[in-house]
Enzyme design. Structure first.
Site, PDB file in Angstrom:
ATOM      1  N   HIS A  85       5.305  38.860  -7.147  1.00 60.50           N
ATOM      2  CA  HIS A  85       5.833  38.419  -6.132  1.00 60.50           C
ATOM      3  C   HIS A  85       6.915  37.247  -6.602  1.00 60.50           C
ATOM      4  O   HIS A  85       8.131  37.138  -6.239  1.00 60.50           O
ATOM      5  CB  HIS A  85       5.270  37.765  -4.837  1.00 60.50           C
ATOM      6  CG  HIS A  85       4.697  39.039  -3.797  1.00 60.50           C
ATOM      7  ND1 HIS A  85       3.862  38.809  -2.929  1.00 60.50           N
ATOM      8  CD2 HIS A  85       4.891  40.314  -4.090  1.00 60.50           C
ATOM      9  CE1 HIS A  85       3.592  39.913  -2.286  1.00 60.50           C
ATOM     10  NE2 HIS A  85       4.203  40.735  -3.085  1.00 60.50           N
ATOM     11  N   TYR A  95       7.578  36.345   4.953  1.00 53.64           N
ATOM     12  CA  TYR A  95       6.193  36.832   5.225  1.00 53.64           C
ATOM     13  C   TYR A  95       6.579  37.018   6.858  1.00 53.64           C
ATOM     14  O   TYR A  95       6.283  38.258   7.345  1.00 53.64           O
ATOM     15  CB  TYR A  95       5.314  35.921   4.999  1.00 53.64           C
ATOM     16  CG  TYR A  95       4.650  36.157   3.391  1.00 53.64           C
ATOM     17  CD1 TYR A  95       4.048  37.158   3.261  1.00 53.64           C
ATOM     18  CD2 TYR A  95       5.424  35.382   2.599  1.00 53.64           C
ATOM     19  CE1 TYR A  95       3.493  37.285   1.905  1.00 53.64           C
ATOM     20  CE2 TYR A  95       5.039  35.847   1.227  1.00 53.64           C
ATOM     21  CZ  TYR A  95       4.036  36.730   0.835  1.00 53.64           C
ATOM     22  OH  TYR A  95       3.721  36.941  -0.347  1.00 53.64           O
ATOM     23  N   GLU A 137       1.436  31.632  -4.206  1.00 56.58           N
ATOM     24  CA  GLU A 137       2.672  32.012  -4.926  1.00 56.58           C
ATOM     25  C   GLU A 137       3.465  30.561  -5.034  1.00 56.58           C
ATOM     26  O   GLU A 137       4.071  30.163  -6.040  1.00 56.58           O
ATOM     27  CB  GLU A 137       3.692  32.746  -3.967  1.00 56.58           C
ATOM     28  CG  GLU A 137       3.041  34.124  -4.093  1.00 56.58           C
ATOM     29  CD  GLU A 137       3.731  35.144  -3.095  1.00 56.58           C
ATOM     30  OE1 GLU A 137       4.355  34.763  -2.418  1.00 56.58           O
ATOM     31  OE2 GLU A 137       3.024  36.263  -3.008  1.00 56.58           O
ATOM     32  N   VAL A 271       5.990  53.311 -24.082  1.00 53.84           N
ATOM     33  CA  VAL A 271       6.586  51.778 -24.284  1.00 53.84           C
ATOM     34  C   VAL A 271       5.489  50.762 -23.579  1.00 53.84           C
ATOM     35  O   VAL A 271       5.626  49.443 -23.625  1.00 53.84           O
ATOM     36  CB  VAL A 271       7.882  51.533 -23.401  1.00 53.84           C
ATOM     37  CG1 VAL A 271       7.801  51.742 -21.831  1.00 53.84           C
ATOM     38  CG2 VAL A 271       8.881  50.448 -23.693  1.00 53.84           C
ATOM     39  N   PHE A 373      -0.071  48.005 -15.099  1.00 47.19           N
ATOM     40  CA  PHE A 373       0.679  49.051 -14.462  1.00 47.19           C
ATOM     41  C   PHE A 373       2.082  48.682 -14.929  1.00 47.19           C
ATOM     42  O   PHE A 373       2.493  47.444 -14.910  1.00 47.19           O
ATOM     43  CB  PHE A 373       0.453  49.228 -12.970  1.00 47.19           C
ATOM     44  CG  PHE A 373      -0.818  49.823 -12.515  1.00 47.19           C
ATOM     45  CD1 PHE A 373      -0.561  51.300 -12.301  1.00 47.19           C
ATOM     46  CD2 PHE A 373      -1.939  49.078 -12.304  1.00 47.19           C
ATOM     47  CE1 PHE A 373      -2.000  51.833 -11.865  1.00 47.19           C
ATOM     48  CE2 PHE A 373      -3.074  49.773 -11.780  1.00 47.19           C
ATOM     49  CZ  PHE A 373      -2.895  50.969 -11.674  1.00 47.19           C
ATOM     50  N   GLY A 375       5.158  48.352 -12.956  1.00 48.34           N
ATOM     51  CA  GLY A 375       5.725  48.349 -11.347  1.00 48.34           C
ATOM     52  C   GLY A 375       4.391  48.095 -10.392  1.00 48.34           C
ATOM     53  O   GLY A 375       3.432  47.461 -10.849  1.00 48.34           O
TER      54      GLY A 375
END
Length: 386
Positions: A85, A95, A137, A271, A373, A375
Site C-alpha cells: 500500500h 479507507y 502504514e 525474472v 508474489f 503483484g
C-alpha cells in the site's frame, strides 16, 4: 473494541464469504472504479484484469472474519499488504471510500441475506481493521522518511540502461533533484509510476531493487509480449531511453533474508531471480546454493554473476531450462537441500506452487520456506501428499 454480538455476527458470515467472497470483491472494485475513476491512477491495472486484486482482497476479508476474535493472527499479512500500500501511495482518506463500496458490494451480492445486523457488524469490523492498516502504514511512511526516504512518489530519471539477457534490461534510476538515496534491504521493491503513451491513467508496477547506492536504484525488467497486459509498464521502460522521467516510491517489502547462520537455497523462476540475486549479493561467510529456472540460457539473467557468488560461498549452482527439462524436480531440489536450510522461492505462481509442494514433500518446515508474489498476494495451491 468489538462487542461479542458483533464478533458472533461476523463469524456467522464466514461460510458465506468462503462461497461468495470473490463475487463480492469483483462487485466492489467494479462499482468503486465506475464511480471513482481517478483511483485507477493508484491501482495496478494488470492485477485488476487478471482478478488478482479481487482474489487477494477476498482472501483478506475471509481471514479477517475467521480471526475476528484475535486479529493479531493476521498481523503478518497486514504488514505485507501495508508495504504494498505505501509503495502505491494509499492514504487514510482512501479507507472510508473503500469501506463504503465494500459494504455496498456485500449488500448487492448477498441481497436480503445481508441483513441490517450483518451490514452494521461489518461496518464496525471494517472500521477496526482499517484503523490497523492506517496505523501500520503511517509507521512505514514515517520509517521511510526517517531513513532518508520520502512519502508517496519522487521524480527520477533513467540514467543508464544495461542489457542483462535477451529479454531483461537493467535500468539505473537517479533522483531528478540529485538528492542522496536511502539504504534498502535486499529483496525490497519500489513502485514505478509513469504516464504511458495511449493510456488514460497513470500506470504503476513494482520492481525489485536489484542493486543500489546513494546515487541510484537499479531495477531489472523483463520485456513482455505485446499482448500481455502485465507488460504495459515493463514494455514502456524497454522502449525508453536514457533521460526518461518516471516517478518512484521509497523501498518497501518484507521478503528479505533471515539473518542467521543457516545455509540458504534460492530457487528462482524467470525474472523471479531479481530479489534472490539481490539477497545473494549481500551474503558473507554463509553457504548458499541457487537453482535458476529459465526458458533457456539466453534469457537467464545474472547467470554468470550468480555462479561466481555461489562458488565463493561454497554452494552449488544449477540452471534448469524449461525448453528442454521442464520445471525443476523434487529430486533436483533434494540434491542441494541440507538440514536446516532457509529456502527462498520467487517466480510465477504455478512455478512457486510446484516448487513449494516439492519442499513440503521433502519435509522442509513451513517457517523455513520464504516466497514472494509478483503483484497481489494470493493463496497458493500446495500439494501435501507424498
Amino acid at each position: 473494541m468489538l462487542t461479542k454480538q458483533t464478533i458472533d455476527t461476523i463469524k456467522a458470515t464466514v461460510p458465506v464469504l468462503e462461497v461468495h467472497g470473490l463475487a463480492i470483491t469483483k462487485t466492489f472494485y467494479s462499482n468503486l472504479f465506475n464511480d471513482n475513476p481517478q483511483l485507477l491512477n493508484i491501482f495496478n491495472h494488470t492485477n485488476q484484469k487478471k482478478d488478482r486484486q479481487q482474489t487477494a482482497l477476498a482472501n483478506t476479508v475471509y481471514a479477517a472474519a475467521v480471526h475476528i476474535e484475535n486479529l493479531e493472527a493476521i498481523v503478518p499479512a497486514v504488514v505485507q499488504i501495508a508495504h504494498k500500500h505505501v509503495s502505491l501511495g494509499i492514504l487514510p482518506e482512501h479507507y472510508p471510500i473503500v469501506g463504503k463500496y465494500l459494504l455496498a458490494a456485500i449488500k448487492e451480492v448477498l441481497g436480503d441475506a445481508a441483513t441490517d445486523e450483518i451490514i452494521d457488524a461489518w461496518a464496525q469490523a471494517y472500521g477496526v481493521i482499517a484503523d490497523i492498516f492506517i496505523s501500520v502504514e503511517e509507521d512505514l511512511y514515517k520509517a521511510a522518511e526517517n531513513n532518508g526516504g520520502w512519502r508517496l512518489f519522487k521524480d527520477f530519471k533513467i540514467a543508464k540502461i544495461v542489457e542483462e539477457s535477451d529479454v531483461v534490461k537493467s535500468f539505473y534510476l537517479q533522483p531528478a533533484d540529485g538528492s542522496k538515496l536511502p539504504a534498502f534491504t535486499a529483496g525490497q521493491y519500489i513502485s514505478i509510476r509513469a504516464q504511458v503513451p495511449n493510456q488514460e491513467f497513470l500506470m504503476n508496477r513494482q520492481y525489485t531493487v536489484t542493486e543500489g547506492t546513494e546515487e541510484y536504484f537499479r531495477i531489472s525488467v523483463k520485456r513482455e509480449d505485446d499482448v500481455n497486459p502485465n507488460g504495459v509498464v515493463s514494455n514502456f521502460l524497454h522502449a525508453s531511453e536514457v533521460g526518461t522521467n518516471v516517478q518512484v516510491s521509497a523501498p518497501a517489502g518484507v521478503f528479505t533474508l533471515v539473518q542467521n547462520e543457516a545455509p540458504v537455497l534460492f530457487i528462482s523462476g524467470g525474472v523471479g531471480v531479481t530479489p534472490l540475486q539481490a539477497m545473494l549479493k549481500t551474503m558473507e561467510n554463509r553457504k548458499a546454493s541457487f537453482i535458476q529456472c529459465a526458458r533457456n540460457e539466453r534469457v537467464a539473467a545474472f547467470k554468470e554473476t550468480i555462479e561466481q557468488q555461489v562458488a565463493a560461498l561454497g554452494g552449488t549452482y544449477k540452471a534448469v531450462y524449461s525448453d528442454t527439462e521442464g520445471y525443476v524436480t523434487k529430486e533436483q531440489i533434494a540434491a542441494v537441500l541440507e538440514e536446516g536450510t532457509e529456502v527462498y522461492v520467487c517466480g510465477p505462481i504455478a512455478f512457486m506452487e510446484t516448487v513449494i509442494s516439492s519442499l513440503v514433500e521433502l519435509n522442509v518446515p513451513a517457517e523455513k520456506i520464504h516466497y514472494e508474489f509478483f503483484g497481489a498476494a494470493m493463496a497458493l495451491q500446495i500439494r501435501t501428499s507424498k
